[in-house]
Design an enzyme around this catalytic site. Sequence first.
Site, PDB file in Angstrom:
ATOM      1  CG  HIS A 220       6.124  -8.141  -1.053  1.00 27.29           C
ATOM      2  ND1 HIS A 220       4.780  -8.023  -1.284  1.00 27.29           N
ATOM      3  CD2 HIS A 220       6.571  -9.026  -2.002  1.00 27.29           C
ATOM      4  CE1 HIS A 220       4.435  -8.788  -2.317  1.00 27.29           C
ATOM      5  NE2 HIS A 220       5.503  -9.421  -2.767  1.00 27.29           N
ATOM      6  CG  HIS A 259      -0.798  -1.297  -2.518  1.00 24.19           C
ATOM      7  ND1 HIS A 259      -0.712  -1.400  -3.883  1.00 24.19           N
ATOM      8  CD2 HIS A 259      -0.695  -2.556  -2.027  1.00 24.19           C
ATOM      9  CE1 HIS A 259      -0.568  -2.668  -4.209  1.00 24.19           C
ATOM     10  NE2 HIS A 259      -0.551  -3.398  -3.108  1.00 24.19           N
ATOM     11  CG  ASP A 312       0.711  -7.393   4.415  1.00 23.40           C
ATOM     12  OD1 ASP A 312       0.442  -8.593   4.360  1.00 23.40           O
ATOM     13  OD2 ASP A 312       1.494  -6.821   3.635  1.00 23.40           O
TER      14      ASP A 312
HETATM   15  N1  ACO Z   1       3.784   4.832   6.721  1.00 21.30           N
HETATM   16  C1  ACO Z   1       4.258   6.087   6.687  1.00 21.30           C
HETATM   17  N2  ACO Z   1       4.634   6.694   5.551  1.00 21.30           N
HETATM   18  C2  ACO Z   1       4.496   6.005   4.414  1.00 21.30           C
HETATM   19  C3  ACO Z   1       3.979   4.705   4.373  1.00 21.30           C
HETATM   20  C4  ACO Z   1       3.623   4.111   5.591  1.00 21.30           C
HETATM   21  N3  ACO Z   1       3.138   2.868   5.646  1.00 21.30           N
HETATM   22  N4  ACO Z   1       3.938   4.273   3.100  1.00 21.30           N
HETATM   23  C5  ACO Z   1       4.419   5.264   2.347  1.00 21.30           C
HETATM   24  N5  ACO Z   1       4.764   6.302   3.140  1.00 21.30           N
HETATM   25  C6  ACO Z   1       5.304   7.576   2.714  1.00 21.30           C
HETATM   26  C7  ACO Z   1       6.820   7.451   2.516  1.00 21.30           C
HETATM   27  O1  ACO Z   1       7.547   7.684   3.673  1.00 21.30           O
HETATM   28  C8  ACO Z   1       7.056   8.484   1.445  1.00 21.30           C
HETATM   29  O2  ACO Z   1       7.077   9.749   2.034  1.00 21.30           O
HETATM   30  P1  ACO Z   1       8.149  10.850   1.586  1.00 21.30           P
HETATM   31  O3  ACO Z   1       7.850  11.103   0.125  1.00 21.30           O
HETATM   32  O4  ACO Z   1       7.876  11.995   2.487  1.00 21.30           O
HETATM   33  O5  ACO Z   1       9.497  10.222   1.774  1.00 21.30           O
HETATM   34  C9  ACO Z   1       5.807   8.411   0.587  1.00 21.30           C
HETATM   35  O6  ACO Z   1       4.777   7.896   1.440  1.00 21.30           O
HETATM   36  C10 ACO Z   1       5.963   7.511  -0.628  1.00 21.30           C
HETATM   37  O7  ACO Z   1       6.544   6.267  -0.214  1.00 21.30           O
HETATM   38  P2  ACO Z   1       7.145   5.203  -1.242  1.00 21.30           P
HETATM   39  O8  ACO Z   1       7.862   4.150  -0.478  1.00 21.30           O
HETATM   40  O9  ACO Z   1       7.889   5.884  -2.334  1.00 21.30           O
HETATM   41  O10 ACO Z   1       5.800   4.665  -1.888  1.00 21.30           O
HETATM   42  P3  ACO Z   1       5.594   3.297  -2.591  1.00 21.30           P
HETATM   43  O11 ACO Z   1       4.409   3.421  -3.427  1.00 21.30           O
HETATM   44  O12 ACO Z   1       6.839   2.853  -3.241  1.00 21.30           O
HETATM   45  O13 ACO Z   1       5.336   2.381  -1.296  1.00 21.30           O
HETATM   46  C11 ACO Z   1       4.918   0.624   0.122  1.00 21.30           C
HETATM   47  C12 ACO Z   1       4.555   1.315  -1.196  1.00 21.30           C
HETATM   48  C13 ACO Z   1       6.340   0.096   0.047  1.00 21.30           C
HETATM   49  C14 ACO Z   1       3.949  -0.511   0.341  1.00 21.30           C
HETATM   50  C15 ACO Z   1       4.817   1.649   1.294  1.00 21.30           C
HETATM   51  O14 ACO Z   1       3.520   2.204   1.336  1.00 21.30           O
HETATM   52  C16 ACO Z   1       5.194   1.041   2.632  1.00 21.30           C
HETATM   53  O15 ACO Z   1       6.368   0.999   2.974  1.00 21.30           O
HETATM   54  N6  ACO Z   1       4.190   0.562   3.418  1.00 21.30           N
HETATM   55  C17 ACO Z   1       4.472  -0.091   4.690  1.00 21.30           C
HETATM   56  C18 ACO Z   1       4.865  -1.548   4.454  1.00 21.30           C
HETATM   57  C19 ACO Z   1       3.697  -2.392   4.026  1.00 21.30           C
HETATM   58  O16 ACO Z   1       2.611  -2.320   4.581  1.00 21.30           O
HETATM   59  N7  ACO Z   1       3.934  -3.234   3.019  1.00 21.30           N
HETATM   60  C20 ACO Z   1       2.921  -4.145   2.484  1.00 21.30           C
HETATM   61  C21 ACO Z   1       2.450  -3.687   1.139  1.00 21.30           C
HETATM   62  S1  ACO Z   1       1.169  -4.734   0.493  1.00 21.30           S
HETATM   63  C22 ACO Z   1       2.001  -6.117   0.069  1.00 21.30           C
HETATM   64  O17 ACO Z   1       3.102  -6.094  -0.376  1.00 21.30           O
HETATM   65  C23 ACO Z   1       1.377  -7.385   0.247  1.00 21.30           C
END
Ligand code: ACO
Length: 376
Positions: A220, A259, A312
């Site tokens: 987050h 996201h 971010d």
């Molecule tokens: N880098 C690489 N792979 C990713 C990323 C990423 N940043 N984000 C998602 N994925 C991949 C996951 O590994 C997963 O792959 P898989 O199915 O092969 O295991 C798939 O995409 C789905 O991921 P989830 O975590 O289920 O997707 P969700 O919608 O829940 O995730 C999240 C959203 C947590 C923001 C995710 O994209 C992430 O971890 N991003 C990096 C952290 C980040 O930037 N957070 C800030 C978000 S904005 C905010 O809160 C202000």
Amino acid sequence: MTDAKAGLEGIVVARSELCSIDGQKGILGFRGYDIHELARHATYEEVAFLLLRGELPSAAELAAFAAELGEARAVSGEAAQVVDLIARDAAPMEMLRTAVSATSFDDPDKDSNSEEANQRKAIRLLAKIPTLVCRYHRRRAGLEPVDPDPELSYAESFLTMLSGRPPDEDAARTFDVAMILHADHEMNASTFTARVIASTLADMHSAVVGAIGALKGPLHGGANEQVMRTLESIDDPDRVEDDIRRRLAGHERIMGFGHRVYKTMDPRAEILKELARRLAGRADGSEPDWFAMSERIERVVTAEKGLYPNVDFYSASTYRYLGIPTELFTTLFVASRVVGWAAHVIEQHRDNRLIRPSSLYVGPDSREYPARDGAS
Ligand code: ACO
């Protein structure tokens, strides 16, 4: 119930007038105003008023609101002592989680959840968090804290308390826009946390402290600091492609991408990207080209994973160009988002029902308590 919804994805948990998102089209609005319009025309104070009070302020309302905010900036008593006591050992988000809690001790409205009390507490929280962050930063650096000047705008005051020097107009406006962009974002994890806490009829400070804990995580708000750490570790634009491909091959998450709601570029990231691009053009060349590196990372991650930057990603280089220490990045998110949390707490208290979902039991079937030697 046959299954649990992982991450509550797609579950609607509240009705809210505050923030709307179209994740397919990449559209974000606060109370009906598009985020691009707010970033172009409004100040952070106006957006805070809009979120808390329901409408954009008239000139007189804005002046009164800004004066109230200015007057409330000073931090004294236990909260100031807490910051001084823990500055050396506590990380920035630990400090805020603790010091924001201490601001409730002498808050005259702490025992009331009335709308009027909540509005007053929201202003105090909004006003004091920058003071806590800057006091902490300067104590940590062995410098005297700079007292807040009630006459300055939110952005000018923040940057002046941080560095000890008034910012130029461009830096103040860039910072102000960054604060606008972070002010609210529908039912994100920290806002949901705040609403759950408020739904027990706990007070606004408790809800905000819980929300700070939720925002701290790298999935987050903690991601903005991690983005900068990634840029710092790569250090050279020409190393970007190999580095990011290696991380992806190792199933590493690239911070600042992806996201839950946006399936295209986060509109806040679009705006921040242009801010970072402009600041990069003014940079003196003494540091790596953070913007060029960021753009190259974006190209690789989007091509390889189909993921787009979130808020971010470009906030990291924007803050860096403004001279803000990396370790403080997530506390800036708190400083802005507190207004969104407060507005959600006010909505929750206005029409409350305890938030209490269920879980699907997947443990052992019902069984007998085992007999023990000597037990009757
Ligand atoms: N880098 C690489 N792979 C990713 C990323 C990423 N940043 N984000 C998602 N994925 C991949 C996951 O590994 C997963 O792959 P898989 O199915 O092969 O295991 C798939 O995409 C789905 O991921 P989830 O975590 O289920 O997707 P969700 O919608 O829940 O995730 C999240 C959203 C947590 C923001 C995710 O994209 C992430 O971890 N991003 C990096 C952290 C980040 O930037 N957070 C800030 C978000 S904005 C905010 O809160 C202000």
